[in-house]
Design a protein around this motif. Structure first.
Motif, PDB file in Angstrom:
ATOM      1  N   TRP A  44       0.755  -1.227  -0.211  1.00 25.72           N
ATOM      2  CA  TRP A  44      -0.119   0.036   0.136  1.00 25.72           C
ATOM      3  C   TRP A  44       0.934   1.150  -0.026  1.00 25.72           C
ATOM      4  N   ARG A  45       0.535   2.233  -0.792  1.00 23.29           N
ATOM      5  CA  ARG A  45       1.290   3.555  -0.514  1.00 23.29           C
ATOM      6  C   ARG A  45       0.217   4.422   0.413  1.00 23.29           C
ATOM      7  N   SER A  46       0.617   5.399   0.797  1.00 26.01           N
ATOM      8  CA  SER A  46       0.051   6.091   1.752  1.00 26.01           C
ATOM      9  C   SER A  46       0.217   7.596   1.309  1.00 26.01           C
ATOM     10  N   GLN A  68      -3.257  -0.728  -5.560  1.00 29.14           N
ATOM     11  CA  GLN A  68      -3.333  -0.785  -6.962  1.00 29.14           C
ATOM     12  C   GLN A  68      -3.984  -1.896  -7.337  1.00 29.14           C
ATOM     13  N   PHE A  69      -5.154  -1.607  -8.220  1.00 34.95           N
ATOM     14  CA  PHE A  69      -5.794  -2.871  -8.756  1.00 34.95           C
ATOM     15  C   PHE A  69      -4.949  -3.351  -9.990  1.00 34.95           C
ATOM     16  N   TYR A  75      -6.470   3.064  -8.362  1.00 39.32           N
ATOM     17  CA  TYR A  75      -6.149   2.673  -6.577  1.00 39.32           C
ATOM     18  C   TYR A  75      -7.681   2.338  -5.899  1.00 39.32           C
ATOM     19  N   PHE A  76      -7.440   1.408  -4.941  1.00 38.19           N
ATOM     20  CA  PHE A  76      -8.386   1.377  -4.046  1.00 38.19           C
ATOM     21  C   PHE A  76      -8.084   2.399  -2.849  1.00 38.19           C
ATOM     22  N   ALA A  77      -8.734   3.269  -2.427  1.00 35.60           N
ATOM     23  CA  ALA A  77      -8.557   4.213  -1.190  1.00 35.60           C
ATOM     24  C   ALA A  77      -9.083   3.562   0.172  1.00 35.60           C
ATOM     25  N   TYR A  78      -8.370   3.495   0.777  1.00 33.78           N
ATOM     26  CA  TYR A  78      -8.774   3.053   2.334  1.00 33.78           C
ATOM     27  C   TYR A  78      -8.409   4.153   3.478  1.00 33.78           C
TER      28      TYR A  78
END
Length: 380
Positions: A44-46, A68-69, A75-78
Motif C-alpha cells: 500500500w502507498r499512503s 493498486q488494482f 487505486y482502491f483508497a482506504y
C-alpha cells in the motif's frame, strides 16, 4: 467542521509534523490513523491529508492507504477507522465532496472509510442473560443506541455509500463489534469491582501461583509469535501474519513514539506462558493480539496479564481500554463464543461501531472497475 464557519474546505497533503500536531489535539483518534500505521502495511502507498478552511485552520485529517488494482493504474483508497473529522456536522457534503474530488485526482476508483461514532452498546449483564442456542448479539435490545451513529449512517446511505457486508458484522477489515472497558473517572478499585467472580478468582489464582507480569521488548517477539501460532491452531483461526510483520509493526509504532506498542508478558517459573500486544495512542489503549501456551493454563496467565494491562492503561490516563473484536454469537455451543464470554467477564460493553462504508469514486468506468474489484476480493 461547524456549519457556517467557513466555505467548503480544501483538501491538501499534510507534512508529517502538521498531521501529528492535528492528531495530538484529538486524543480519540484511532492508532490506525497514525502515520506509523502506513509503514506497517506492505503493498500500500499512503498519503496524509487535511481539510483546510479559508482561515488556514485544519478542520479534519486522514491517513489514506492506496492499493493498486492489478493490471490498471487505478487505486482502491482506504481510510482505516478514519477520517478524523467532526462526524456531528450535519453538512457532511462540505468535507465528503472535497475528499472525493481529491481521490479522483489521485487515481482512486473506490474508497472505504471507517466512521468513528458508535451505533449500539450492550452491557455485559444484558448479553450474559440473553445467551442461548442460535442467539446473536443483534437479536438483543441494545442498552444504548447512539443517535449520532444512526444519523451518520442515514447520511451516508442517502449519498450512495454502502455498509460493507450489510448487516453482517464480520465483513469489515476492522472489527465492527468490539469490546470496550470504560476507564474515565474510575480507579483500580472500580475496575476490580467490575470484574466478575471468575475473573477475580483467576487473577488471585495467578498471583498465588507466582505468575509475574512484565513489559517485554523486541527480543521477545519470536516467543510471542511462537505462542501465537499455538493459539491459532488451538482456537481454530489464522491471522496470516508473519513474525516479520510484528517486528515491523513494533519498530514503526515505537519509532513514532516510544511505548506506543508494548509487548506484555506473563511468566511462570521462568517460562513465558502468555504474551499480548498493547497499543497506546491519545487517551485510548488497545489490546491488539493475544497468545498463550497450551500447558499450565490452570495458573491463569492471560487473566493476570489482562488485569496488568487494564491497570497500566488506567495509570496512563486512558479513557477507554479497547479489547478489539468479539464474535456476534451468543450461543454457548458455538466455538467463537468463548472469546466473547472471556471478555464479558471484565464488566465492559460490547459496542457495534458503524463499521466500514464504501462507494465508487464517480464515473461509469470507475463504478464498473469497483464491481470488478469486489469480485476480485471475493475470489481471494
Amino acid at each position: 467542521m461547524t456549519p457556517g464557519q467557513d466555505s467548503e474546505p480544501t483538501v491538501r497533503t499534510l507534512a508529517a509534523d502538521q498531521y501529528q500536531w492535528f492528531l495530538a489535539a484529538r486524543p480519540e483518534a484511532s492508532f490506525l490513523q497514525y502515520p506509523s500505521w502506513a509503514e506497517v502495511k506492505d503493498q500500500w502507498r499512503s498519503e496524509r491529508i487535511g481539510w483546510q478552511l479559508n482561515s488556514g485552520e485544519l478542520a479534519g485529517a486522514a491517513l489514506i492507504l492506496y492499493r493498486q488494482f492489478p493490471g490498471t493504474r487505478k487505486y482502491f483508497a482506504y481510510l482505516p477507522e478514519g477520517p478524523v473529522a467532526d462526524w456531528a456536522d450535519p453538512d457532511i457534503d462540505r468535507w465528503l465532496q472535497p475528499l472525493m474530488r481529491h481521490l479522483r485526482k489521485a487515481g482512486a476508483f473506490a474508497v472505504r472509510i471507517g466512521p468513528s461514532p458508535a451505533y449500539r452498546r450492550w452491557d455485559a449483564e444484558r448479553l450474559k442473560s440473553a445467551m442461548g442456542p442460535g442467539r446473536k448479539i443483534g437479536d438483543v435490545l441494545a442498552t444504548e443506541v447512539d443517535p449520532l451513529g444512526a444519523a451518520v449512517a442515514d447520511r451516508l446511505r442517502t449519498r450512495g455509500w454502502q455498509r460493507c457486508g450489510g448487516d453482517e458484522t464480520d465483513a469489515d477489515a476492522q472489527p465492527r463489534l468490539v469490546f470496550r472497558v470504560p476507564l474515565a473517572g474510575r480507579d483500580a478499585g472500580d475496575l476490580w469491582a467490575g470484574l466478575n467472580q471468575e475473573w477475580r478468582r483467576n487473577i488471585r489464582k495467578a498471583e498465588k501461583a507466582g505468575v509475574e507480569t512484565v513489559v517485554g521488548g523486541p527480543e521477545d517477539l519470536p516467543e510471542f509469535y511462537r505462542l501465537l501460532r499455538i493459539t491459532e491452531e488451538r482456537d481454530g483461526f489464522r491471522l496470516g501474519r508473519s513474525l516479520a510483520y510484528y517486528e515491523k509493526q513494533y519498530a514503526a509504532l515505537n519509532a513514532e513514539q516510544p511505548g506506543r506498542m508494548r509487548l506484555c508478558l506473563a511468566r511462570h517459573q521462568g517460562e513465558i506462558l502468555a504474551a499480548h500486544t498493547m497499543i497506546v495512542a491519545g487517551r485510548r489503549v488497545w489490546y491488539q493480539t493475544g497468545a498463550s501456551a497450551d500447558h499450565r493454563r490452570e495458573v491463569r496467565p492471560s487473566n493476570a496479564l489482562q488485569w496488568r494491562m487494564m491497570c497500566d492503561a488506567l495509570a496512563l490516563g486512558a479513557d477507554e481500554y479497547d479489547m478489539r473484536g468479539v464474535p456476534s454469537t451468543l450461543d454457548p455451543d458455538d466455538r467463537p463464543f468463548g472469546l466473547l464470554r472471556w471478555k464479558l467477564g471484565t464488566g465492559g460493553q460490547t459496542v457495534e461501531t458503524l463499521g466500514e462504508w464504501e462507494t465508487s469514486v464517480g464515473g461509469t468506468a470507475n463504478s464498473a472497475l469497483y464491481r470488478a474489484f469486489q469480485a476480485y476480493l471475493a475470489r481471494r
